[in-house]
Design a protein around this motif. Structure first.
Motif, PDB file in Angstrom:
ATOM      1  N   VAL A   1       4.208   6.030  12.446  1.00  0.00           N
ATOM      2  CA  VAL A   1       4.344   7.484  12.217  1.00  0.00           C
ATOM      3  C   VAL A   1       4.722   8.168  13.533  1.00  0.00           C
ATOM      4  O   VAL A   1       5.640   8.999  13.568  1.00  0.00           O
ATOM      5  N   ALA A   2       4.060   7.792  14.623  1.00  0.00           N
ATOM      6  CA  ALA A   2       4.375   8.403  15.925  1.00  0.00           C
ATOM      7  C   ALA A   2       5.830   8.117  16.314  1.00  0.00           C
ATOM      8  O   ALA A   2       6.527   8.997  16.815  1.00  0.00           O
ATOM      9  N   ALA A   3       6.285   6.892  16.027  1.00  0.00           N
ATOM     10  CA  ALA A   3       7.659   6.522  16.378  1.00  0.00           C
ATOM     11  C   ALA A   3       8.692   7.268  15.526  1.00  0.00           C
ATOM     12  O   ALA A   3       9.863   7.334  15.881  1.00  0.00           O
ATOM     13  N   ASN A   4       8.248   7.803  14.393  1.00  0.00           N
ATOM     14  CA  ASN A   4       9.155   8.553  13.505  1.00  0.00           C
ATOM     15  C   ASN A   4       8.690  10.003  13.375  1.00  0.00           C
ATOM     16  O   ASN A   4       8.849  10.621  12.325  1.00  0.00           O
ATOM     17  N   LYS A   5       8.115  10.543  14.449  1.00  0.00           N
ATOM     18  CA  LYS A   5       7.474  11.869  14.334  1.00  0.00           C
ATOM     19  C   LYS A   5       8.446  12.969  13.893  1.00  0.00           C
ATOM     20  O   LYS A   5       8.036  13.931  13.244  1.00  0.00           O
ATOM     21  N   ASP A   6       9.724  12.787  14.221  1.00  0.00           N
ATOM     22  CA  ASP A   6      10.706  13.804  13.826  1.00  0.00           C
ATOM     23  C   ASP A   6      10.957  13.828  12.323  1.00  0.00           C
ATOM     24  O   ASP A   6      11.606  14.726  11.801  1.00  0.00           O
TER      25      ASP A   6
ATOM     26  N   GLU B   1      -6.279  11.975  12.243  1.00  0.00           N
ATOM     27  CA  GLU B   1      -5.194  12.497  13.080  1.00  0.00           C
ATOM     28  C   GLU B   1      -4.364  11.375  13.707  1.00  0.00           C
ATOM     29  O   GLU B   1      -4.900  10.351  14.131  1.00  0.00           O
ATOM     30  N   ILE B   2      -3.071  11.616  13.761  1.00  0.00           N
ATOM     31  CA  ILE B   2      -2.175  10.689  14.463  1.00  0.00           C
ATOM     32  C   ILE B   2      -1.644  11.397  15.694  1.00  0.00           C
ATOM     33  O   ILE B   2      -0.977  12.430  15.581  1.00  0.00           O
ATOM     34  N   LYS B   3      -1.959  10.852  16.839  1.00  0.00           N
ATOM     35  CA  LYS B   3      -1.485  11.459  18.100  1.00  0.00           C
ATOM     36  C   LYS B   3      -0.029  11.065  18.291  1.00  0.00           C
ATOM     37  O   LYS B   3       0.311   9.880  18.260  1.00  0.00           O
ATOM     38  N   VAL B   4       0.804  12.083  18.469  1.00  0.00           N
ATOM     39  CA  VAL B   4       2.234  11.754  18.633  1.00  0.00           C
ATOM     40  C   VAL B   4       2.751  12.180  19.997  1.00  0.00           C
ATOM     41  O   VAL B   4       2.108  12.951  20.681  1.00  0.00           O
TER      42      VAL B   4
ATOM     43  N   GLU C   1       0.858  -1.181   0.000  1.00  0.00           N
ATOM     44  CA  GLU C   1       0.000   0.000   0.000  1.00  0.00           C
ATOM     45  C   GLU C   1       0.893   1.229   0.000  1.00  0.00           C
ATOM     46  O   GLU C   1       2.105   1.132   0.221  1.00  0.00           O
ATOM     47  N   GLY C   2       0.314   2.367  -0.217  1.00  0.00           N
ATOM     48  CA  GLY C   2       1.079   3.615  -0.188  1.00  0.00           C
ATOM     49  C   GLY C   2       0.156   4.736   0.254  1.00  0.00           C
ATOM     50  O   GLY C   2      -0.933   4.895  -0.290  1.00  0.00           O
ATOM     51  N   LEU C   3       0.575   5.478   1.260  1.00  0.00           N
ATOM     52  CA  LEU C   3      -0.187   6.658   1.702  1.00  0.00           C
ATOM     53  C   LEU C   3       0.798   7.610   2.342  1.00  0.00           C
ATOM     54  O   LEU C   3       2.000   7.324   2.394  1.00  0.00           O
ATOM     55  N   LYS C   4       0.322   8.767   2.763  1.00  0.00           N
ATOM     56  CA  LYS C   4       1.268   9.706   3.340  1.00  0.00           C
ATOM     57  C   LYS C   4       0.768  10.334   4.619  1.00  0.00           C
ATOM     58  O   LYS C   4      -0.434  10.522   4.797  1.00  0.00           O
ATOM     59  N   ALA C   5       1.727  10.670   5.495  1.00  0.00           N
ATOM     60  CA  ALA C   5       1.440  11.467   6.690  1.00  0.00           C
ATOM     61  C   ALA C   5       2.056  12.834   6.442  1.00  0.00           C
ATOM     62  O   ALA C   5       3.082  12.938   5.763  1.00  0.00           O
TER      63      ALA C   5
END
Ligand SMILES: *Cc1c(COP(=O)(O)O)cnc(C)c1O
Length: 342
Positions: A108-113, A339-342, A59-63
């Motif tokens: 995504v949260a683990a790579n928020k930076d 939304e992704i809570k980071v 799959e492919g999507l973006k944050a």
């Protein structure tokens, strides 16, 4: 946020190793609980199902960062559903919908930076994928699988404006009738490589594929769905069972109807009628819409009135409305912006 020292505006579309990835293993008939890990390497048997018989889907999507500073993704539930359909067709165990979304949120949260800042045009591309891992030599589905998700930052798709592209009517076929064209399987891409390398050598940006059964109707390009604007300014979308159901294209159809008041028709589109359309665009996560200026069919040029300098007016409105919804300056339909809570 965006703590990594990256020149976002000049970042291309290439793999950049980020800090964390997600993995879940399927063994003895069930998925394990899954984990976020650091190791980017995969060690497996030389006879793994994926290596021998290409049992793999993706799959492919973006944050990205919305205007209000939240980190969001766009309609990830549809990626989850599509991956389930891909898995079924490939005799792989579907990865549950809620776990797919949870995996995306975690990685995504683990790579928020690594999430690019608002307004940079860059995004964090998310690649969920799944493959058969155990040794398979007699042709059959694997019994053990991995579901994985990694992220990689990618630069703005259009650097210095969206220039229309020239595409070629391919002599190769992308997907057989009743084959795997409608699912996101790696094998569809493996067999398109020769066609795209050939098209590039000949100076074209992309291939447009015809329906392999009759080779009279248009389907899609190697990685994007086609959207057309007819003489009345309405939207026509090619219909075929072997077109991959693009989430961007499905969203644009809703935007066209609900936000722009256009009529949207999905029907078979013949190559011979392409000259009747005013605008043509290619839809996919990466670009949202890339304008097509010209389609070349064995020396015969079909030039869209929108020309080779800029996006046509309807394509532009669609592009601006959907990207406005994604970024948060236009109100989104319920559930589109996650939304992704980071
Ligand atoms: C992924 C893909 C698309 C685009 O789908 P989106 O969900 O909009 O990113 C279009 N065509 C093919 C063949 C694809 O694999």
């Amino acid at each position: 946020m965006a703590a990594k020292d990256i020149d976002w505006a000049n970042l291309g579309f290439g793999y950049v190793k980020t800090d964390k990835r997600y993995v879940s293993y399927f063994k003895d008939g069930k998925w394990d609980e899954g984990a976020v890990i650091e190791d980017d390497m995969i060690v497996m048997s030389e006879c793994a199902g994926v290596l021998q018989y290409a049992q793999t889907i993706f799959e492919g999507l973006k944050a990205y960062t919305a205007e209000d500073g939240r980190i969001v993704t766009f309609r990830p539930d549809l990626n989850a559903d599509r991956m389930i359909e891909s898995a079924k067709r490939m005799e792989m165990p579907p990865f549950p919908r809620e776990r797919f979304i949870d995996a995306i949120e975690k990685v995504v949260a683990a790579n928020k930076d690594w999430v690019p800042p608002y307004g940079s045009g860059a995004t964090l591309y998310i690649r969920p994928y799944m493959f058969g891992q155990n040794p398979v030599i007699g042709v059959k589905p694997a019994t053990d699988y991995q579901f994985r998700t990694f992220v990689t930052p990618v630069g703005p798709y259009f650097k210095g404006g969206a220039k229309p592209i020239t595409i070629k009517v391919s002599d190769f076929d992308r997907a057989a009738p009743r084959g795997t064209g409608h699912i996101k399987a790696g094998l569809n891409y493996a067999m398109s490589l020769h066609a795209i390398v050939t098209a590039h050598e000949e100076g074209y940006d992309e291939n447009i594929y015809l329906d392999p059964g009759t080779r009279t109707k248009i389907e899609e390009t190697g990685g994007a769905n086609v959207l057309l604007v007819d003489a009345d300014g309405n939207i026509v979308i090619p219909k075929s069972d072997s077109i991959l159901p693009s989430i961007t294209r499905r969203s644009l159809a809703i935007v066209a109807e609900k936000y722009l008041g256009l009529k949207v028709t999905q029907r078979e589109v013949y190559l011979s009628e392409l000259g009747d359309f005013k605008e043509c665009g290619l839809c996919g996560t990466a670009a949202v819409i890339s304008p097509v200026g010209k389609i070349v069919d064995h020396g015969k040029e079909i030039c869209f009135p929108s020309g080779m300098e800029e996006m046509g007016p309807t394509t532009k409105k669609l592009y601006e409305t959907l990207t406005g919804i994604q970024m948060g300056h236009i109100e989104a339909p319920e559930g589109w912006v996650h939304e992704i809570k980071v």
